[in-house]
Design a protein around this motif. Structure first.
Motif, PDB file in Angstrom:
ATOM      1  N   PRO A  26      31.044  33.102  46.450  1.00 13.57           N
ATOM      2  CA  PRO A  26      31.071  34.475  46.969  1.00 13.57           C
ATOM      3  C   PRO A  26      31.324  35.529  45.901  1.00 13.57           C
ATOM      4  O   PRO A  26      31.157  36.725  46.162  1.00 13.57           O
ATOM      5  CB  PRO A  26      32.219  34.431  47.989  1.00 13.57           C
ATOM      6  CG  PRO A  26      33.086  33.292  47.541  1.00 13.57           C
ATOM      7  CD  PRO A  26      32.148  32.278  46.969  1.00 13.57           C
ATOM      8  N   TYR A  27      31.722  35.102  44.715  1.00 12.58           N
ATOM      9  CA  TYR A  27      31.964  36.047  43.626  1.00 12.58           C
ATOM     10  C   TYR A  27      30.827  36.022  42.612  1.00 12.58           C
ATOM     11  O   TYR A  27      31.012  36.363  41.442  1.00 12.58           O
ATOM     12  CB  TYR A  27      33.303  35.731  42.956  1.00 12.58           C
ATOM     13  CG  TYR A  27      34.472  35.844  43.912  1.00 12.58           C
ATOM     14  CD1 TYR A  27      35.002  37.084  44.249  1.00 12.58           C
ATOM     15  CD2 TYR A  27      35.009  34.705  44.508  1.00 12.58           C
ATOM     16  CE1 TYR A  27      36.057  37.190  45.145  1.00 12.58           C
ATOM     17  CE2 TYR A  27      36.058  34.798  45.404  1.00 12.58           C
ATOM     18  CZ  TYR A  27      36.583  36.047  45.725  1.00 12.58           C
ATOM     19  OH  TYR A  27      37.607  36.161  46.620  1.00 12.58           O
ATOM     20  N   ALA A  28      29.638  35.643  43.074  1.00 16.70           N
ATOM     21  CA  ALA A  28      28.480  35.552  42.186  1.00 16.70           C
ATOM     22  C   ALA A  28      28.184  36.881  41.494  1.00 16.70           C
ATOM     23  O   ALA A  28      27.673  36.902  40.372  1.00 16.70           O
ATOM     24  CB  ALA A  28      27.250  35.078  42.965  1.00 16.70           C
ATOM     25  N   TRP A  29      28.520  37.968  42.147  1.00 15.01           N
ATOM     26  CA  TRP A  29      28.239  39.286  41.560  1.00 15.01           C
ATOM     27  C   TRP A  29      29.011  39.510  40.260  1.00 15.01           C
ATOM     28  O   TRP A  29      28.589  40.304  39.412  1.00 15.01           O
ATOM     29  CB  TRP A  29      28.561  40.389  42.565  1.00 15.01           C
ATOM     30  CG  TRP A  29      29.996  40.419  43.024  1.00 15.01           C
ATOM     31  CD1 TRP A  29      30.580  39.619  43.958  1.00 15.01           C
ATOM     32  CD2 TRP A  29      31.027  41.283  42.546  1.00 15.01           C
ATOM     33  NE1 TRP A  29      31.910  39.921  44.106  1.00 15.01           N
ATOM     34  CE2 TRP A  29      32.210  40.949  43.255  1.00 15.01           C
ATOM     35  CE3 TRP A  29      31.066  42.302  41.606  1.00 15.01           C
ATOM     36  CZ2 TRP A  29      33.411  41.605  43.036  1.00 15.01           C
ATOM     37  CZ3 TRP A  29      32.264  42.963  41.389  1.00 15.01           C
ATOM     38  CH2 TRP A  29      33.424  42.616  42.103  1.00 15.01           C
ATOM     39  N   LEU A  30      30.089  38.762  40.049  1.00 15.23           N
ATOM     40  CA  LEU A  30      30.852  38.901  38.811  1.00 15.23           C
ATOM     41  C   LEU A  30      30.243  38.106  37.660  1.00 15.23           C
ATOM     42  O   LEU A  30      30.671  38.236  36.518  1.00 15.23           O
ATOM     43  CB  LEU A  30      32.299  38.441  39.037  1.00 15.23           C
ATOM     44  CG  LEU A  30      33.163  39.378  39.887  1.00 15.23           C
ATOM     45  CD1 LEU A  30      34.481  38.719  40.228  1.00 15.23           C
ATOM     46  CD2 LEU A  30      33.388  40.712  39.185  1.00 15.23           C
ATOM     47  N   GLU A  31      29.224  37.273  37.949  1.00 22.06           N
ATOM     48  CA  GLU A  31      28.575  36.492  36.900  1.00 22.06           C
ATOM     49  C   GLU A  31      27.624  37.329  36.051  1.00 22.06           C
ATOM     50  O   GLU A  31      27.284  36.928  34.939  1.00 22.06           O
ATOM     51  CB  GLU A  31      27.814  35.308  37.509  1.00 22.06           C
ATOM     52  CG  GLU A  31      28.731  34.229  38.049  1.00 22.06           C
ATOM     53  CD  GLU A  31      27.958  33.011  38.532  1.00 22.06           C
ATOM     54  OE1 GLU A  31      26.713  32.993  38.380  1.00 22.06           O
ATOM     55  OE2 GLU A  31      28.592  32.072  39.054  1.00 22.06           O
ATOM     56  N   ALA A  32      27.176  38.447  36.579  1.00 27.08           N
ATOM     57  CA  ALA A  32      26.288  39.322  35.807  1.00 27.08           C
ATOM     58  C   ALA A  32      27.151  40.062  34.783  1.00 27.08           C
ATOM     59  O   ALA A  32      27.825  41.040  35.115  1.00 27.08           O
ATOM     60  CB  ALA A  32      25.566  40.296  36.726  1.00 27.08           C
ATOM     61  N   THR A  33      27.125  39.580  33.550  1.00 31.30           N
ATOM     62  CA  THR A  33      28.090  40.023  32.541  1.00 31.30           C
ATOM     63  C   THR A  33      28.160  41.529  32.409  1.00 31.30           C
ATOM     64  O   THR A  33      29.253  42.111  32.349  1.00 31.30           O
ATOM     65  CB  THR A  33      27.747  39.393  31.177  1.00 31.30           C
ATOM     66  OG1 THR A  33      27.784  37.971  31.303  1.00 31.30           O
ATOM     67  CG2 THR A  33      28.734  39.834  30.109  1.00 31.30           C
ATOM     68  N   HIS A  34      27.001  42.205  32.374  1.00 34.16           N
ATOM     69  CA  HIS A  34      26.976  43.648  32.117  1.00 34.16           C
ATOM     70  C   HIS A  34      26.569  44.457  33.352  1.00 34.16           C
ATOM     71  O   HIS A  34      26.199  45.634  33.232  1.00 34.16           O
ATOM     72  CB  HIS A  34      26.029  43.943  30.955  1.00 34.16           C
ATOM     73  CG  HIS A  34      26.453  43.289  29.666  1.00 34.16           C
ATOM     74  ND1 HIS A  34      27.534  43.716  28.934  1.00 34.16           N
ATOM     75  CD2 HIS A  34      25.945  42.215  28.999  1.00 34.16           C
ATOM     76  CE1 HIS A  34      27.679  42.951  27.863  1.00 34.16           C
ATOM     77  NE2 HIS A  34      26.717  42.031  27.882  1.00 34.16           N
ATOM     78  N   ASP A  35      26.653  43.836  34.528  1.00 36.37           N
ATOM     79  CA  ASP A  35      26.345  44.554  35.761  1.00 36.37           C
ATOM     80  C   ASP A  35      27.353  45.679  35.985  1.00 36.37           C
ATOM     81  O   ASP A  35      28.554  45.522  35.744  1.00 36.37           O
ATOM     82  CB  ASP A  35      26.387  43.577  36.935  1.00 36.37           C
ATOM     83  CG  ASP A  35      26.142  44.255  38.268  1.00 36.37           C
ATOM     84  OD1 ASP A  35      24.978  44.580  38.565  1.00 36.37           O
ATOM     85  OD2 ASP A  35      27.135  44.479  39.001  1.00 36.37           O
ATOM     86  N   ASP A  36      26.877  46.817  36.456  1.00 36.61           N
ATOM     87  CA  ASP A  36      27.739  47.991  36.616  1.00 36.61           C
ATOM     88  C   ASP A  36      28.903  47.714  37.563  1.00 36.61           C
ATOM     89  O   ASP A  36      30.050  48.102  37.291  1.00 36.61           O
ATOM     90  CB  ASP A  36      26.926  49.183  37.124  1.00 36.61           C
ATOM     91  CG  ASP A  36      25.988  49.746  36.065  1.00 36.61           C
ATOM     92  OD1 ASP A  36      26.195  49.435  34.873  1.00 36.61           O
ATOM     93  OD2 ASP A  36      25.052  50.481  36.425  1.00 36.61           O
ATOM     94  N   ALA A  37      28.616  47.055  38.699  1.00 38.48           N
ATOM     95  CA  ALA A  37      29.680  46.785  39.663  1.00 38.48           C
ATOM     96  C   ALA A  37      30.711  45.823  39.081  1.00 38.48           C
ATOM     97  O   ALA A  37      31.924  46.002  39.266  1.00 38.48           O
ATOM     98  CB  ALA A  37      29.083  46.215  40.951  1.00 38.48           C
ATOM     99  N   ALA A  38      30.227  44.798  38.365  1.00 39.54           N
ATOM    100  CA  ALA A  38      31.152  43.844  37.744  1.00 39.54           C
ATOM    101  C   ALA A  38      32.019  44.534  36.698  1.00 39.54           C
ATOM    102  O   ALA A  38      33.242  44.329  36.648  1.00 39.54           O
ATOM    103  CB  ALA A  38      30.367  42.690  37.123  1.00 39.54           C
TER     104      ALA A  38
END
Length: 696
Positions: free
Chosen positions: A14-26
């Motif tokens: 469920p925390y896959a969105w934090l895997e995008a190293t440089h994603d704005d939300a992360a």
């Protein structure tokens, strides 16, 4: 029910969105958590600790360790004035003086200003000159952010400039060595087809000057599922060859040589480690090896002539066999001797084998078993230094001393590091805890010689327990300034404990293999047993017990948080692996399957889940107030483990309502966690400060 690899990513991650190293939300989440941590920790006391650590890192009277090339001794140096560092050289006569005169070859701070980018020096490789000539060319490795990826540029040692139209390899995970003045051997993960699943180079190419790398001849390649293709050109006169290694996984590989265009495999089991030096080939089996009707035990060292071995498999001699307490750690050659480093109950031994006298054996005399000793050849190709060696001696409270000696003669002291913290009154002792399965596990304790065994001492445990890496005593002035120099609220000196748990190499391959894959829990049981032993002995109690570890040691800390929270008051978990379901999909994680197991194999996932801290939080929940105060930290540019595992663990703990969880993620630093002395001081001080405030 335990999840399986076939379940949807949304369900299991469920925390896959934090895997995008440089994603704005992360990054928004990262910055908010980092700012919160810094607002709490980075106060006046913290600044004083940073200053204290930085002073010892910047000290001008540190030992400048050197590498001899030709007539010069080369060193890379960083201090307060030179944040990114100086690459420099001097002569032997100058080096042995109190204040050597250095010739500056490359000022990295000046280069950063010139380029408009803060490039970091990551090493050099020299072109072998013609006999009697000085070194004129080198390849310089430059990291953009402290990570594993580097740019490789050609440098002129006469003009002291990068060559504008010289070799210049784009940023990637790259190794390069000289074949001749106009040819390099390059293994570079520059595109998908040349990159393994582990993110390392799959091919090695012979690159001629003026040719694009993608057009260069491929001389060696490995399967994409393997870890990497490692190659180098051995330019030793009379032994010129390309040495190849197909790293199948972390502990299995095939080594070969390319001679006159023909590739010759060195036919041994894939778990026999092979190394070459001139005419010699060394074999270090990781499991028992039966060769030509002779049993060569795991952890042994055998030697042979390469030509003989390629012809008929002949080995000349097994020169070392381990026992229950003694293990092989490393080796190096002088012109006429082989120097072998051993550990006996984690105490150093150095054995010397005469290559001219059927490997006749002697030892270097060592004074104190509580000190670490490392040795290496000075320059075995220079007749004047043919059998000279460096010897570095260091201990927890004993500043490092650099010796230089010649086999058969008494070594001389070349440099001594001064004391960096007040070690008066400290005593170093070794103890053994009994693990869950009855195994005796050693640990070192640095404590006040008058230590009161009433449970009221603040203790910092340190651990790793993986990849056959041995934890040994060493002078750590930053730890002295950051931890041992404090006084707790009751006026006592703190205690530091270094653990030697299974998974490491302190007792050889069997000690390592005892905690592989499905047996990983043994490493964690060992660490927990030492924590319990410290309490049983009266050294400390839970509220005063802190622990720290990085990388695989970060995985250890994650398992202490999730599996043994009742033992610790505080934990610092750095650049960690924490999600063992996803680790093979992130950064270089695929290369560690041999160590941990493959989560895509259902039977492997069954045991992997039992030491996946992110999953243990839910599988083995504890009351939210039972968890230790936890600092989880990484860097955005860690391209080895990747930052997402630390992010997800912290987010999950916070969402579960676990109190006193803090997260810290500066941008630069790579897997090392820092790029210069200032960032190193801040990284260490953040960890020490967090732990100290919980257990002082």
């Amino acid at each position: 029910m335990p999840s399986t690899p076939s379940e949807s990513l949304e369900t299991t991650n469920p925390y896959a969105w934090l895997e995008a190293t440089h994603d704005d939300a992360a990054l928004e989440w990262v910055r908010a958590q980092t700012q919160r941590t810094e607002a709490e920790l980075h106060d006046a006391d913290f600044s004083q600790r940073v200053d204290a650590i930085r002073r010892v890192l910047d000290a001008q009277d540190r030992i400048p360790m050197v590498t001899k090339r030709g007539d010069y001794y080369y060193n890379f140096w960083r201090d307060a004035e030179h944040r990114l560092g100086l690459w420099r050289r001097t002569t032997w006569d100058s080096y042995r003086t109190e204040n050597p005169q250095w010739e500056i070859l490359l000022d990295m701070d000046g280069y950063a200003l010139q380029q408009g980018e803060p490039w970091h020096f990551a090493g050099s490789a020299f072109l072998r000159p013609a006999e009697g000539q000085p070194h004129r060319r080198a390849l310089i490795r430059l990291s953009p952010d402290g990570g594993d990826q580097v740019r490789v540029r050609e440098f002129d040692l006469e003009t002291l400039r990068f060559i504008d139209d010289g070799f210049d390899l784009a940023v990637a995970k790259t190794s390069a060595s000289w074949i001749d003045e106009n040819t390099l051997l390059v293994a570079s993960a520059t595109n998908e087809s040349d990159t393994t699943r582990s993110t390392y180079a799959r091919t090695a190419r012979k690159l001629t000057r003026g040719t694009a790398l993608e057009d260069a001849e491929v001389v060696f390649e490995v399967a994409q599922e393997h870890v990497a293709a490692f190659c180098y050109f051995d330019s030793a006169p009379g032994f010129e060859r390309i040495v190849t290694t197909d790293a199948i996984d972390f502990y299995n590989s095939r080594t070969g040589v390319i001679l006159d265009g023909t590739h010759h495999n060195i036919e041994v089991p894939t778990d026999v480690q092979v190394s070459l030096h001139r005419q010699w080939v060394l074999f270090a089996p990781q499991t028992d090896w039966e060769h030509h009707a002779e049993l060569i035990p795991a952890g042994s060292l055998a030697i042979g002539n390469l030509t003989d071995f390629l012809n008929d498999g002949r080995i000349q001699k097994v020169i070392f066999q381990p026992d229950a307490k003694t293990s092989l750690q490393g080796m190096d050659f002088t012109a006429n001797y082989l120097l072998v480093s051993l550990l006996h109950d984690v105490a150093a031994q150095i054995r010397v084998f005469d290559l001219r006298e059927n490997f006749a054996e002697t030892s270097l005399p060592l004074a104190d078993p509580m000190l670490s000793v490392s040795v290496g050849a000075v320059d075995d190709e220079d007749a004047a230094t043919a059998d000279d060696y460096w010897m570095t001696v260091t201990g927890f409270t004993t500043p490092t001393t650099l010796f230089r000696g010649s086999i058969g003669a008494e070594p001389e002291v070349v440099k001594r590091s001064p004391e960096r913290f007040d070690a008066a009154g400290f005593s170093v002792t070794q103890h053994f805890a009994r693990s869950n399965d009855g195994t005796r596990v050693p640990y070192f304790q640095v404590a006040d010689a008058r230590l009161k065994l009433d449970g009221e001492n603040s203790v910092l445990m340190d651990g790793y327990g993986g990849f056959q890496h041995s934890m040994t005593p060493g002078y750590a002035p930053a730890m002295g300034a950051g931890w041992l120099s404090r006084r707790s609220g009751n006026g006592r000196l703190p205690v530091y404990v270094m653990t030697n748990i299974r998974g490491g190499g302190e007792y050889g391959p069997s000690w390592h293999r005892a905690a592989l894959r499905e047996n990983r829990h043994r490493a964690y049981e060992d660490f927990a047993a030492i924590a319990e032993d410290l309490v049983t002995r009266g050294v400390t109690r839970r509220a005063r017990l802190a622990a720290t570890g990085r990388s695989n040691g970060g995985l250890l800390m994650g398992n202490m948080i999730a599996g043994y929270p009742q033992l610790f008051g505080a934990i610092s978990c750095g650049v960690p692996l924490l999600d063992m379901q996803r680790y093979t999909q992130l950064a270089a994680g695929h290369s560690w399957i041999a160590e941990y197991g493959d989560p895509d194999v259902p039977q492997d996932w069954v045991f992997l889940r039992t030491f996946s801290p992110l999953h243990r939080l839910d599988d083995q929940p504890h009351p939210t107030d039972d968890y230790p105060a936890s600092l989880i930290w990484t860097t955005t540019t860690d391209d080895r483990v990747g930052p997402s595992q630390a992010r997800k663990m912290a987010a999950r703990m916070i969402d579960k309502g676990i109190a006193n969880v803090r997260y810290h993620e500066p941008e630069d630093g790579g897997h090392a966690g820092s790029t210069d002395n200032e960032s190193t001081a801040r990284m260490l001080a953040t960890s020490y400060e967090f732990l100290w405030r919980q257990v002082r």
